[in-house]
Scaffold this motif. Structure first.
Motif, PDB file in Angstrom:
ATOM      1  N   ASP A   1     -13.461  14.026   3.390  1.00 28.89           N
ATOM      2  CA  ASP A   1     -13.332  13.736   1.964  1.00 28.89           C
ATOM      3  C   ASP A   1     -11.943  13.178   1.653  1.00 28.89           C
ATOM      4  OD1 ASP A   1     -15.904  14.743   1.452  1.00 28.89           O
ATOM      5  OD2 ASP A   1     -15.125  16.781   1.172  1.00 28.89           O
TER       6      ASP A   1
ATOM      7  N   GLU B   1     -11.758   9.651   2.759  1.00 26.17           N
ATOM      8  CA  GLU B   1     -12.521   8.750   1.887  1.00 26.17           C
ATOM      9  C   GLU B   1     -11.696   8.313   0.680  1.00 26.17           C
ATOM     10  OE1 GLU B   1     -16.802   8.623  -0.509  1.00 26.17           O
ATOM     11  OE2 GLU B   1     -16.397  10.175   0.987  1.00 26.17           O
ATOM     12  N   ARG B   2     -11.022   9.266   0.025  1.00 25.42           N
ATOM     13  CA  ARG B   2     -10.214   8.870  -1.132  1.00 25.42           C
ATOM     14  C   ARG B   2      -8.986   8.064  -0.700  1.00 25.42           C
ATOM     15  NH1 ARG B   2      -6.179  13.199  -1.384  1.00 25.42           N
ATOM     16  NH2 ARG B   2      -7.103  15.274  -1.085  1.00 25.42           N
TER      17      ARG B   2
ATOM     18  N   ARG C   1      -5.016  18.242   0.558  1.00 26.34           N
ATOM     19  CA  ARG C   1      -6.421  18.636   0.680  1.00 26.34           C
ATOM     20  C   ARG C   1      -6.723  19.772  -0.293  1.00 26.34           C
ATOM     21  NH1 ARG C   1      -8.991  21.852   5.782  1.00 26.34           N
ATOM     22  NH2 ARG C   1     -11.164  21.906   5.085  1.00 26.34           N
TER      23      ARG C   1
ATOM     24  N   GLU D   1     -12.460  20.292  -0.315  1.00 29.63           N
ATOM     25  CA  GLU D   1     -12.643  19.057   0.426  1.00 29.63           C
ATOM     26  C   GLU D   1     -12.607  19.285   1.931  1.00 29.63           C
ATOM     27  OE1 GLU D   1     -10.571  15.466  -1.955  1.00 29.63           O
ATOM     28  OE2 GLU D   1      -9.162  17.002  -1.260  1.00 29.63           O
TER      29      GLU D   1
ATOM     30  N   ASP E   1       0.144   8.835  -7.517  1.00 24.21           N
ATOM     31  CA  ASP E   1      -1.273   8.517  -7.353  1.00 24.21           C
ATOM     32  C   ASP E   1      -2.017   9.785  -6.937  1.00 24.21           C
ATOM     33  OD1 ASP E   1      -3.831   7.552  -6.248  1.00 24.21           O
ATOM     34  OD2 ASP E   1      -2.948   5.560  -6.485  1.00 24.21           O
ATOM     35  N   HIS E   2      -3.023  10.181  -7.723  1.00 25.11           N
ATOM     36  CA  HIS E   2      -3.741  11.434  -7.472  1.00 25.11           C
ATOM     37  C   HIS E   2      -4.502  11.411  -6.149  1.00 25.11           C
ATOM     38  CE1 HIS E   2      -7.955  10.145  -8.253  1.00 25.11           C
ATOM     39  NE2 HIS E   2      -7.361   9.181  -8.920  1.00 25.11           N
ATOM     40  N   ARG E   3      -4.785  10.235  -5.608  1.00 29.04           N
ATOM     41  CA  ARG E   3      -5.490  10.151  -4.331  1.00 29.04           C
ATOM     42  C   ARG E   3      -4.623  10.592  -3.156  1.00 29.04           C
ATOM     43  NH1 ARG E   3      -7.501   4.058  -5.287  1.00 29.04           N
ATOM     44  NH2 ARG E   3      -5.327   4.024  -6.016  1.00 29.04           N
TER      45      ARG E   3
ATOM     46  N   ASP F   1      -9.784   4.358  -0.306  1.00 33.34           N
ATOM     47  CA  ASP F   1      -9.714   3.632  -1.574  1.00 33.34           C
ATOM     48  C   ASP F   1      -8.274   3.280  -1.916  1.00 33.34           C
ATOM     49  OD1 ASP F   1     -12.443   3.735  -1.976  1.00 33.34           O
ATOM     50  OD2 ASP F   1     -12.376   5.516  -3.244  1.00 33.34           O
ATOM     51  N   TRP F   2      -7.383   4.264  -1.745  1.00 35.68           N
ATOM     52  CA  TRP F   2      -5.962   4.009  -2.029  1.00 35.68           C
ATOM     53  C   TRP F   2      -5.417   2.898  -1.130  1.00 35.68           C
ATOM     54  CZ3 TRP F   2      -1.806   4.329   1.290  1.00 35.68           C
ATOM     55  CH2 TRP F   2      -0.550   4.114   0.694  1.00 35.68           C
TER      56      TRP F   2
END
Length: 253
Positions: free
Chosen positions: A167, A170-171, A125, A163, A119-121, A174-175
């Motif tokens: 930041d 934040e991602r 950093r 980032e 998963d790219h998330r 979502d994950w």
């Protein structure tokens, strides 16, 4: 090998279930970990590495650490073994993941995660224009930026094209939301980076930035260290942080 980059259909699972357990591991020692520490200690401009951060490999010690992690995984009882695994797309994390998976399965043929994904998330950093530069190189090439970095809180600082820690959080939020929705009630393993470990502590435990600073003053997140949360009364609760008891020695962490 259970390194499958596709997600199985999870329809029908409860959307509101908390994860049963979340285990997050930093990758094994990388060539950059060694090269940058040596360059900074010697005051050299160049760390001696070429290529992007995402392609930095493991050292021999890093590979040994990944295998030791696999032995630890293979020795877990069935009700503790991860059911779902996620990995950062960066080479050092993927290689750690693959070596650990192979070692666990060699030790215990039943030690096989049913689903695994990149998963790219979960990437490290992103440092933008400062990627793969030593502090001396930054000062030489970007003196204004070096001063801005020096005078800005490290958790607020965002390099050009990169980032901030916020930041990253934040991602990761979502994950985490997606993972809870799709894998609620399951035991989840993540292999990623030190920034991911710290920001997941912020998100899962609701830590303030001052809390994160306090955690960070306790020392670096060690290579292949284990940070683990288990669900207690419906809430993910920290069980251990930065644990390295599964590693044979403290050398090179």
């Amino acid at each position: 090998m259970w390194f499958d980059r596709t997600m199985a259909d999870n329809r029908g699972r409860a959307d509101t279930s908390e994860l049963a357990e979340l285990v997050v591991v930093r990758h094994g020692q990388s060539a950059a970990n060694v090269a940058f520490a040596a360059a900074e200690a010697a005051g050299r401009s160049w760390a001696g590495l070429k290529g992007p951060d995402s392609e930095v490999p493991l050292t021999d010690l890093g590979r040994q650490q990944a295998i030791a992690l696999g032995h630890w995984l293979g020795a877990l009882p069935a009700d503790r073994f991860p059911e779902v695994a996620f990995c950062s797309p960066y080479l050092r994390a993927r290689h750690t993941f693959e070596l650990a998976a192979a070692a666990a399965e060699r030790d215990n043929p039943r030690a096989r995660v049913r689903r695994s994904l990149v998963d790219h998330r979960l990437r490290d950093r992103v440092m933008g224009e400062l990627q793969m530069l030593t502090s001396r190189q930054i000062a030489e090439r970007f003196p204004v930026e070096a001063e801005r970095r020096r005078t800005t809180d490290e958790y607020v600082y965002r390099p050009p094209g990169g980032e901030s820690f916020g930041d990253v959080a934040e991602r990761l939020a979502d994950w985490l939301a997606d993972t809870r929705r799709e894998h609620g009630g399951r035991r989840v393993l993540v292999v990623a980076h030190d920034a991911i470990v710290l920001m997941l502590r912020r998100l899962v435990e609701g830590l303030s930035w001052n809390d994160v600073r306090t955690v960070a003053t306790g020392g670096l997140v060690a290579n292949t260290s284990v940070t683990r949360w288990t669900t207690v009364d419906g809430v993910l609760t920290l069980a251990e942080y930065n644990a390295t008891g599964h590693l044979p020695s403290a050398e090179g962490r």
